[in-house]
Design a protein around this motif. Structure first.
Motif, PDB file in Angstrom:
ATOM      1  N   UNK A  51       0.836  -1.189   0.000  1.00 35.69           N
ATOM      2  CA  UNK A  51       0.000   0.000   0.000  1.00 35.69           C
ATOM      3  C   UNK A  51       0.875   1.245   0.000  1.00 35.69           C
ATOM      4  N   UNK A  52       0.319   2.337  -0.474  1.00 41.14           N
ATOM      5  CA  UNK A  52       1.026   3.612  -0.409  1.00 41.14           C
ATOM      6  C   UNK A  52       1.267   4.007   1.051  1.00 41.14           C
ATOM      7  N   UNK A  53       0.399   3.547   1.932  1.00 47.66           N
ATOM      8  CA  UNK A  53       0.582   3.809   3.354  1.00 47.66           C
ATOM      9  C   UNK A  53       1.915   3.242   3.844  1.00 47.66           C
ATOM     10  N   UNK A  54       2.241   2.015   3.429  1.00 47.21           N
ATOM     11  CA  UNK A  54       3.510   1.398   3.811  1.00 47.21           C
ATOM     12  C   UNK A  54       4.685   2.183   3.246  1.00 47.21           C
ATOM     13  N   UNK A  55       4.518   2.662   2.031  1.00 47.55           N
ATOM     14  CA  UNK A  55       5.582   3.433   1.398  1.00 47.55           C
ATOM     15  C   UNK A  55       5.841   4.733   2.162  1.00 47.55           C
ATOM     16  N   UNK A  56       4.766   5.409   2.577  1.00 47.53           N
ATOM     17  CA  UNK A  56       4.899   6.661   3.329  1.00 47.53           C
ATOM     18  C   UNK A  56       5.634   6.425   4.640  1.00 47.53           C
ATOM     19  N   UNK A  57       5.235   5.371   5.353  1.00 48.08           N
ATOM     20  CA  UNK A  57       5.848   5.066   6.645  1.00 48.08           C
ATOM     21  C   UNK A  57       7.322   4.707   6.464  1.00 48.08           C
ATOM     22  N   UNK A 139     -10.082   9.229  -4.509  1.00 44.63           N
ATOM     23  CA  UNK A 139     -10.897   8.810  -3.365  1.00 44.63           C
ATOM     24  C   UNK A 139     -10.938   9.954  -2.362  1.00 44.63           C
ATOM     25  N   UNK A 140     -12.141  10.475  -2.135  1.00 45.56           N
ATOM     26  CA  UNK A 140     -12.324  11.550  -1.160  1.00 45.56           C
ATOM     27  C   UNK A 140     -12.920  10.941   0.101  1.00 45.56           C
ATOM     28  N   UNK A 141     -12.188  11.026   1.197  1.00 48.04           N
ATOM     29  CA  UNK A 141     -12.603  10.398   2.448  1.00 48.04           C
ATOM     30  C   UNK A 141     -13.835  11.084   3.033  1.00 48.04           C
ATOM     31  N   UNK A 256      -7.118   0.253  -0.698  1.00 48.06           N
ATOM     32  CA  UNK A 256      -7.999   0.030   0.457  1.00 48.06           C
ATOM     33  C   UNK A 256      -7.273   0.254   1.773  1.00 48.06           C
ATOM     34  N   UNK A 257      -6.039  -0.186   1.869  1.00 49.04           N
ATOM     35  CA  UNK A 257      -5.288  -0.076   3.132  1.00 49.04           C
ATOM     36  C   UNK A 257      -5.101   1.385   3.518  1.00 49.04           C
ATOM     37  N   UNK A 263      -9.702   6.878   6.959  1.00 54.63           N
ATOM     38  CA  UNK A 263     -11.057   6.928   7.520  1.00 54.63           C
ATOM     39  C   UNK A 263     -11.035   6.697   9.037  1.00 54.63           C
ATOM     40  N   UNK A 264     -10.227   5.735   9.472  1.00 52.73           N
ATOM     41  CA  UNK A 264     -10.114   5.462  10.908  1.00 52.73           C
ATOM     42  C   UNK A 264      -9.564   6.665  11.651  1.00 52.73           C
ATOM     43  N   UNK A 265      -8.550   7.312  11.074  1.00 51.00           N
ATOM     44  CA  UNK A 265      -7.953   8.487  11.715  1.00 51.00           C
ATOM     45  C   UNK A 265      -8.971   9.624  11.829  1.00 51.00           C
ATOM     46  N   UNK A 266      -9.774   9.840  10.772  1.00 55.04           N
ATOM     47  CA  UNK A 266     -10.805  10.879  10.812  1.00 55.04           C
ATOM     48  C   UNK A 266     -11.825  10.582  11.908  1.00 55.04           C
ATOM     49  N   UNK A 267     -12.243   9.320  12.010  1.00 52.32           N
ATOM     50  CA  UNK A 267     -13.184   8.931  13.069  1.00 52.32           C
ATOM     51  C   UNK A 267     -12.605   9.212  14.456  1.00 52.32           C
ATOM     52  N   UNK A 268     -11.335   8.882  14.640  1.00 48.11           N
ATOM     53  CA  UNK A 268     -10.693   9.119  15.936  1.00 48.11           C
ATOM     54  C   UNK A 268     -10.598  10.616  16.239  1.00 48.11           C
ATOM     55  N   UNK A 269     -10.288  11.412  15.231  1.00 49.75           N
ATOM     56  CA  UNK A 269     -10.222  12.867  15.415  1.00 49.75           C
ATOM     57  C   UNK A 269     -11.566  13.415  15.871  1.00 49.75           C
ATOM     58  N   UNK A 270     -12.650  12.875  15.309  1.00 52.34           N
ATOM     59  CA  UNK A 270     -13.987  13.312  15.700  1.00 52.34           C
ATOM     60  C   UNK A 270     -14.315  12.867  17.122  1.00 52.34           C
ATOM     61  N   UNK A 271     -14.041  11.600  17.411  1.00 53.11           N
ATOM     62  CA  UNK A 271     -14.373  11.043  18.727  1.00 53.11           C
ATOM     63  C   UNK A 271     -13.622  11.731  19.856  1.00 53.11           C
TER      64      UNK A 271
END
Length: 284
Positions: A51-57, A139-141, A256-257, A263-271
């Motif tokens: 995933x691009x996520x792995x590449x960023x990290x 993809x717009x979250x 997807x990853x 999406x999870x990070x946005x949910x956590x920011x809201x919570x």
């Protein structure tokens, strides 16, 4: 003799497999820029990513594309040459959640989508409106703040422009920035007005205040920000805007990853009330 037997056996097995319709071939028929390993002619395979996520990290930093001209979400301060705003702070927190640094990349509203697709940055932010046209290409979250299109006008004209009909006239001069949803709205709903495209979005509020233009169509949050900073201006119809939309963060589609983490990070920011804290800091 033994070698001859091995060749014969291999040939028989091969014919048997062909007879059953079984053929060995690559299982990855759709190449991925993240999962496909590239091999140097004179060396081992390079690092591959699921995933691009792995590449960023693995890279140690995330590239964030923004225009720097859309207060309160993004503003490139000429005095410091640093980005500041709601989404600047948010992306610093996003990078922190990944354990990486953040590097901001300049883009523009007309080129933002192409720049994202050309891999000039990993995520596009800074007042990006969620809509189906953008979702077709990227993809717009999920949305993190609601808003609508509304007019920024002079305070002395607050009783003059109270509806779309009041603005949609040849005598009304409108200044609008190019390439974004503001221009799309103006072209669709204010066809009778006198419209001028102003390249630098930051210039329009001052041009309205000094009388060059009568109206700036923009997001309620931006209109409120400029009206708060300049008493000559008034953010009209913010309670009942012309449209209803949300701001979102945009990444390449098909990962997807990366998308599920965002999406999870946005949910956590809201919570955790962190978006509320940013709203109080930059909008109230």
């Amino acid at each position: 003799m033994k070698n001859w037997k091995k060749v014969l056996i291999a040939g028989v097995v091969g014919v048997s497999l062909l007879g059953t319709g079984f053929v060995v071939k690559e299982t990855l028929t759709v190449p991925s820029v993240y999962a496909e390993a590239k091999v140097k002619p004179d060396g081992p395979a390079l690092k591959k990513y699921d995933s691009q996520l792995d590449q960023i990290i693995d890279r140690g930093y995330i590239r964030v594309g923004m225009t720097g001209d859309y207060k309160p979400f993004t503003y490139l301060n000429p005095a410091t040459n640093e980005y500041e705003g709601y989404d600047v702070d948010a992306m610093k927190q996003f990078a922190q959640s990944l354990g990486v640094e953040v590097r901001f990349v300049q883009t523009s509203w007309p080129t933002m989508m192409n720049d994202l697709l050309a891999n000039k940055f990993d995520i596009a932010v800074g007042g990006v409106t969620r809509n189906t046209d953008r979702q077709k290409k990227a993809y717009v979250a999920e949305g993190y703040i609601q808003f609508g299109k509304a007019p920024l006008i002079r305070a002395e004209d607050k009783d003059k422009y109270t509806s779309l009909e009041d603005i949609n006239k040849p005598t009304v001069r409108i200044g609008v920035n190019p390439g974004g949803t503001n221009e799309v709205f103006v072209r669709q709903y204010l066809k009778n007005a006198n419209v001028t495209v102003v390249q630098n979005n930051l210039d329009i509020p001052h041009l309205v205040a000094d009388g060059t233009y009568d109206v700036m169509i923009t997001d309620t949050v931006e209109a409120m920000t400029y009206a708060k900073a300049d008493s000559r201006l008034f953010a009209a119809l913010t309670e009942k805007p012309f449209t209803k939309s949300e701001k979102g963060y945009m990444i390449p589609r098909g990962d997807f990853i990366y998308a599920s983490y965002l999406e999870m990070w946005i949910d956590e920011m809201k919570l955790q009330g962190k978006f509320d804290a940013l709203y109080k800091k930059w909008l109230e």
